[in-house]
Motif scaffolding. Structure first.
Motif, mmCIF file in Angstrom:
data_model
loop_
_atom_site.group_PDB
_atom_site.id
_atom_site.type_symbol
_atom_site.label_atom_id
_atom_site.label_comp_id
_atom_site.label_asym_id
_atom_site.label_seq_id
_atom_site.Cartn_x
_atom_site.Cartn_y
_atom_site.Cartn_z
ATOM 1 N N ILE A 88 0.861 -1.197 0.000
ATOM 2 C CA ILE A 88 0.000 0.000 0.000
ATOM 3 C C ILE A 88 0.892 1.240 0.000
ATOM 4 O O ILE A 88 0.758 2.123 -0.844
ATOM 5 N N ALA A 89 1.850 1.258 0.949
ATOM 6 C CA ALA A 89 2.720 2.439 1.078
ATOM 7 C C ALA A 89 3.510 2.701 -0.201
ATOM 8 O O ALA A 89 3.805 3.853 -0.531
ATOM 9 N N GLY A 90 3.828 1.624 -0.944
ATOM 10 C CA GLY A 90 4.649 1.777 -2.140
ATOM 11 C C GLY A 90 3.848 1.890 -3.425
ATOM 12 O O GLY A 90 4.425 1.973 -4.505
ATOM 13 N N CYS A 91 2.530 1.881 -3.310
ATOM 14 C CA CYS A 91 1.683 1.909 -4.511
ATOM 15 C C CYS A 91 1.509 3.348 -5.006
ATOM 16 O O CYS A 91 0.915 4.178 -4.317
ATOM 17 N N GLY A 92 2.032 3.607 -6.183
ATOM 18 C CA GLY A 92 1.966 4.969 -6.734
ATOM 19 C C GLY A 92 0.602 5.349 -7.276
ATOM 20 O O GLY A 92 0.371 6.499 -7.634
ATOM 21 N N GLU A 93 -0.309 4.384 -7.321
ATOM 22 C CA GLU A 93 -1.627 4.684 -7.901
ATOM 23 C C GLU A 93 -2.669 5.044 -6.850
ATOM 24 O O GLU A 93 -3.836 5.259 -7.171
ATOM 25 N N VAL A 94 -2.245 5.078 -5.578
ATOM 26 C CA VAL A 94 -3.145 5.566 -4.527
ATOM 27 C C VAL A 94 -2.479 6.763 -3.855
ATOM 28 O O VAL A 94 -1.267 6.936 -3.925
ATOM 29 N N THR A 95 -3.296 7.588 -3.211
ATOM 30 C CA THR A 95 -2.762 8.688 -2.413
ATOM 31 C C THR A 95 -2.626 8.177 -0.985
ATOM 32 O O THR A 95 -3.624 7.784 -0.375
ATOM 33 N N ASN A 96 -1.401 8.129 -0.474
ATOM 34 C CA ASN A 96 -1.175 7.716 0.909
ATOM 35 C C ASN A 96 -0.987 8.949 1.775
ATOM 36 O O ASN A 96 -0.224 9.848 1.415
ATOM 37 N N ALA A 97 -1.675 8.986 2.911
ATOM 38 C CA ALA A 97 -1.536 10.138 3.802
ATOM 39 C C ALA A 97 -1.539 9.667 5.255
ATOM 40 O O ALA A 97 -2.315 8.786 5.632
ATOM 41 N N GLU A 98 -0.650 10.244 6.056
ATOM 42 C CA GLU A 98 -0.583 9.913 7.482
ATOM 43 C C GLU A 98 -1.260 11.002 8.297
ATOM 44 O O GLU A 98 -1.213 12.177 7.917
ATOM 45 N N TYR A 99 -1.876 10.599 9.398
ATOM 46 C CA TYR A 99 -2.509 11.595 10.268
ATOM 47 C C TYR A 99 -2.280 11.208 11.727
ATOM 48 O O TYR A 99 -2.032 10.041 12.047
ATOM 49 N N ARG A 100 -2.334 12.196 12.605
ATOM 50 C CA ARG A 100 -2.103 11.961 14.032
ATOM 51 C C ARG A 100 -3.278 12.364 14.901
ATOM 52 O O ARG A 100 -3.255 12.204 16.109
ATOM 53 N N SER A 101 -4.298 12.930 14.303
ATOM 54 C CA SER A 101 -5.493 13.309 15.064
ATOM 55 C C SER A 101 -6.694 13.225 14.139
ATOM 56 O O SER A 101 -6.539 13.245 12.904
ATOM 57 N N LEU A 102 -7.874 13.156 14.726
ATOM 58 C CA LEU A 102 -9.098 13.108 13.934
ATOM 59 C C LEU A 102 -9.219 14.354 13.069
ATOM 60 O O LEU A 102 -9.596 14.285 11.901
ATOM 61 N N GLN A 103 -8.849 15.498 13.654
ATOM 62 C CA GLN A 103 -8.934 16.750 12.903
ATOM 63 C C GLN A 103 -8.034 16.711 11.667
ATOM 64 O O GLN A 103 -8.423 17.150 10.583
ATOM 65 N N GLU A 104 -6.834 16.146 11.854
ATOM 66 C CA GLU A 104 -5.903 16.054 10.720
ATOM 67 C C GLU A 104 -6.471 15.125 9.641
ATOM 68 O O GLU A 104 -6.359 15.398 8.440
ATOM 69 N N ALA A 105 -7.097 14.034 10.070
ATOM 70 C CA ALA A 105 -7.701 13.106 9.101
ATOM 71 C C ALA A 105 -8.804 13.816 8.313
ATOM 72 O O ALA A 105 -8.910 13.667 7.093
ATOM 73 N N LYS A 106 -9.603 14.624 9.000
ATOM 74 C CA LYS A 106 -10.689 15.351 8.322
ATOM 75 C C LYS A 106 -10.136 16.353 7.311
ATOM 76 O O LYS A 106 -10.680 16.513 6.216
ATOM 77 N N THR A 107 -9.050 17.018 7.694
ATOM 78 C CA THR A 107 -8.431 17.985 6.778
ATOM 79 C C THR A 107 -7.936 17.277 5.517
ATOM 80 O O THR A 107 -8.108 17.766 4.393
ATOM 81 N N LEU A 108 -7.356 16.081 5.695
ATOM 82 C CA LEU A 108 -6.870 15.313 4.544
ATOM 83 C C LEU A 108 -8.029 14.888 3.649
ATOM 84 O O LEU A 108 -7.936 14.944 2.421
ATOM 85 N N LEU A 109 -9.134 14.484 4.275
ATOM 86 C CA LEU A 109 -10.316 14.083 3.499
ATOM 87 C C LEU A 109 -10.848 15.259 2.695
ATOM 88 O O LEU A 109 -11.160 15.125 1.514
ATOM 89 N N ALA A 110 -10.938 16.416 3.350
ATOM 90 C CA ALA A 110 -11.475 17.598 2.678
ATOM 91 C C ALA A 110 -10.598 17.977 1.491
ATOM 92 O O ALA A 110 -11.101 18.294 0.411
ATOM 93 N N SER A 111 -9.284 17.899 1.663
ATOM 94 C CA SER A 111 -8.432 18.297 0.546
ATOM 95 C C SER A 111 -8.486 17.256 -0.573
ATOM 96 O O SER A 111 -8.448 17.607 -1.752
ATOM 97 N N PHE A 112 -8.636 15.969 -0.233
ATOM 98 C CA PHE A 112 -8.729 14.928 -1.269
ATOM 99 C C PHE A 112 -10.032 15.048 -2.052
ATOM 100 O O PHE A 112 -10.057 14.868 -3.270
ATOM 101 N N LEU A 113 -11.120 15.339 -1.337
ATOM 102 C CA LEU A 113 -12.428 15.391 -1.995
ATOM 103 C C LEU A 113 -12.708 16.759 -2.605
ATOM 104 O O LEU A 113 -13.724 16.957 -3.267
ATOM 105 N N GLY A 114 -11.790 17.696 -2.377
ATOM 106 C CA GLY A 114 -11.884 19.002 -3.013
ATOM 107 C C GLY A 114 -13.084 19.782 -2.545
ATOM 108 O O GLY A 114 -13.491 19.695 -1.387
ATOM 109 N N ASP A 115 -13.677 20.523 -3.450
ATOM 110 C CA ASP A 115 -14.759 21.433 -3.043
ATOM 111 C C ASP A 115 -16.126 20.810 -3.293
ATOM 112 O O ASP A 115 -17.090 21.489 -3.551
#
Ligand code: 6IA
Length: 143
Positions: free
Chosen positions: A110-137
């Motif tokens: 998974i970590a080495g797969c270039g066809e997916v976007t891999n993102a690490e997070y350390r808090s729920l808020q950080e995970a939400k921010t990553l989701l929002a940026s991935f899903l755009g507007d």
């Protein structure tokens, strides 16, 4: 927008409450096809009804219909890994969210797969921010 959320079931339910939070947030961007993944009552044994073949066929059908696939991969799960591979072959946009240091290191497949976007997070808020940026507007109201 149809969103397919993947999270561990028989791989272990340690993060079920987290899945529930993420699914709730994803629901503000579109329709989450796999809301049951966040059901905290659902045990790690998985259920016997519907049977495994029906679950497999229904999930593959949903995966084909999805516009975006979000996989929470901190708890290793054969099913989630399989779904990620299918999504890649179906040319879906895939975001894999991983919380480091919790348990096992993320698989290199998974970590080495270039066809997916891999993102690490350390808090729920950080995970939400990553989701929002991935899903755009594409957010549909709410916060
Ligand atoms: O190997 P795992 O069981 O950890 O795989 C989890 C992944 O496979 C999830 O992302 C799901 O999409 C899919 N999956 C595995 N078991 C089920 C399931 N069980 N229902 C739906 N998807 C599943 C029955 C639960 C139902 C009666 C509410």
């Amino acid at each position: 927008m149809k969103i397919y959320f993947a999270g561990s079931i028989r791989g272990g339910r340690e993060d079920a409450a987290l899945y529930e939070e993420l699914i709730g947030y994803l629901g503000t961007f579109g329709h989450v096809l796999t809301e049951h993944i966040g059901n905290r009552i659902l045990s790690g044994h998985g259920e016997t009804v519907p049977d495994d073949r029906s679950i497999y066929e229904r999930d593959l059908h949903w995966l084909e219909a999805a516009d975006a696939v979000i996989a929470e991969v901190s708890t290793p799960s054969l099913g989630v890994g399989y779904e990620i591979a299918c999504a890649v072959h179906l040319k879906k946009r895939v975001l894999c969210l991983y919380s480091p240091g919790k348990r096992k290191r993320l698989s290199a497949m998974i970590a080495g797969c270039g066809e997916v976007t891999n993102a690490e997070y350390r808090s729920l808020q950080e995970a939400k921010t990553l989701l929002a940026s991935f899903l755009g507007d594409k957010k549909q109201g709410g916060t």
